[in-house]
Design an enzyme around this catalytic site. Sequence first.
Site, PDB file in Angstrom:
ATOM      1  N   ARG A 102       0.876  -1.178   0.000  1.00 35.73           N
ATOM      2  CA  ARG A 102       0.000   0.000   0.000  1.00 35.73           C
ATOM      3  C   ARG A 102       0.904   1.216   0.000  1.00 35.73           C
ATOM      4  NH1 ARG A 102      -5.252   1.339   3.623  1.00 35.73           N
ATOM      5  NH2 ARG A 102      -6.089  -0.010   1.990  1.00 35.73           N
ATOM      6  N   HIS A 143      -7.545   0.626  -6.387  1.00 35.72           N
ATOM      7  CA  HIS A 143      -7.740  -0.210  -5.187  1.00 35.72           C
ATOM      8  C   HIS A 143      -8.432  -1.500  -5.658  1.00 35.72           C
ATOM      9  CE1 HIS A 143      -7.846  -1.355  -1.145  1.00 35.72           C
ATOM     10  NE2 HIS A 143      -8.663  -0.469  -0.611  1.00 35.72           N
ATOM     11  N   GLN A 180     -10.264  -3.964  -3.234  1.00 33.79           N
ATOM     12  CA  GLN A 180     -11.550  -3.433  -2.790  1.00 33.79           C
ATOM     13  C   GLN A 180     -12.627  -3.696  -3.843  1.00 33.79           C
ATOM     14  OE1 GLN A 180     -12.227  -1.684   0.281  1.00 33.79           O
ATOM     15  NE2 GLN A 180     -14.256  -2.234  -0.447  1.00 33.79           N
ATOM     16  N   ASP A 221     -17.278   7.340  -1.146  1.00 33.96           N
ATOM     17  CA  ASP A 221     -16.005   7.209  -0.436  1.00 33.96           C
ATOM     18  C   ASP A 221     -15.699   8.574   0.201  1.00 33.96           C
ATOM     19  OD1 ASP A 221     -13.517   6.357   0.485  1.00 33.96           O
ATOM     20  OD2 ASP A 221     -12.537   6.436  -1.475  1.00 33.96           O
ATOM     21  N   CYS A 266     -16.307   1.733   0.838  1.00 37.20           N
ATOM     22  CA  CYS A 266     -15.117   0.923   1.110  1.00 37.20           C
ATOM     23  C   CYS A 266     -14.696   0.983   2.577  1.00 37.20           C
ATOM     24  CB  CYS A 266     -13.968   1.384   0.210  1.00 37.20           C
ATOM     25  SG  CYS A 266     -13.554   3.124   0.436  1.00 37.20           S
ATOM     26  N   ARG A 303     -13.503  -8.603   1.755  1.00 34.14           N
ATOM     27  CA  ARG A 303     -12.084  -8.338   1.473  1.00 34.14           C
ATOM     28  C   ARG A 303     -11.278  -9.597   1.790  1.00 34.14           C
ATOM     29  NH1 ARG A 303     -10.086  -3.182   1.559  1.00 34.14           N
ATOM     30  NH2 ARG A 303      -8.198  -4.265   0.903  1.00 34.14           N
TER      31      ARG A 303
END
Length: 315
Positions: A113, A140, A143, A235, A275, A303
Site C-alpha cells: 500500500r 484499489h 476493494q 467514499d 469501502c 475483502r
Amino acid sequence: MTEQNMAASLKGRNFLTLLDFSTGEIKYLLDQAAKLKKAQKEGEGPLLLKGKSLGMIFENASTRTRVSFEVGMTQLGGHALFLSPRDLQIGRGEPIMDTAQVLSRYVDAIMIRTNSHETVEELAKYSTVPVINALTDYYHPCQALADMQTIYEQKGTFEGLKLTYIGDGNNVAHSLVIACAKLGIDVSVATPVGYEMNQSIISRAKEVAVSTGSTIVETNAPVEAITDADIVYTDVWASMGFEAEQVNREKAFSNFQVNGELVKHAKPDYMFLHCLPAHRGEEVTTDVIDSKHSFIYDEAENRLHAQKAVLAALV
Ligand code: CP
Ligand code: NVA
C-alpha cells in the site's frame, strides 16, 4: 477456458489493476472467493498456501486491508509479515529495486500500500514473486473485487444493474468503474467540477465497456447520476495524502453528500456500499449508511475472501 487453464493463467501474475485481467479471470476469482467463504464458514477452509509467506508493505494506515490479508494468509495455512517503511531500510532510502529482489528471495508474494502507483509498478518490475496492489493513488483492485462479490451475493447477477458512485474521482472510483466495465454493470459517476476521475484510466475502462456492452457516464450532477441506481457507492472526500485539502474539499463536495433526500432517486431496493473508513455526516449520513440498504460490513468481510482467492490464484 477450463478451471484448470484459468488457474494456470493466473499463477505468478501481479495484481496491480483489474485492467490486466479478463472478464473470465475476474469471474473465476469471484467464484473462488465464494467457495473459500463457504468453506471457511463451514469450518473446513483449504490450506492452499501451507508454508508460504506474504510480505506486506504499508506506507499508509489500514484496518481492513492489513487484518484481512494477515488473517487470510493464516486461514490458507501460510504466514504474513507486516512491514512498515519505518522499520524497513526503504525508509532510509534503500531503492525499491533492491528491496524487491531481496524480498523475493524470502517471501512468496509481496503486498504493498503506497501513495504512488509508480512505486508498485517498480516493485513489480524487479520482483520475481507476485506483487499485489493494496491501494495506490490510482487504484484499489482488492476493494473492487470484494465489492463485486458483495453485489453478486445480494443481486445474484451483474446483468442489468446500474451502479452510481457519488464523490471524489479517486482510486476507489477508478477500480470500481473498471470492475463494472469488466462485468457489464452500467456505471454513473458524479463528482464535483475539478475532482473528476483520471481520464487516461477511464478511457481504458471505456474501451472495456464497449466490449462488454456496459456504459460509463460521468457527470457533475448527483441526482442525474443516482436516478434508478441499483447500487449507490461513496467514499471519503479527502483520501489519504489529501488531508490538508479537507476544508476546501468539504466546500466543494457539499452537494455530493449521500443522504436520505438523494437516495430517494435510486431504486427502492438500492444497496449502499462504502469501502470504509466512512465519515458519517460528511460523504454519507447515518440514515443511509446505517440503514437496511447498507451492506458495508459484508463488503468489509468480503475483502478477506476475495483476497484469499487472489492469493491462492497467484502464489
Ligand atoms: N477499505 C480499506 O482499504 O480499508 P483500510 O484502509 O482500513 O485497509
Ligand atoms: N480513497 C480512500 C480509500 C481508503 C480505503 C483513500 O485513498 O484514502
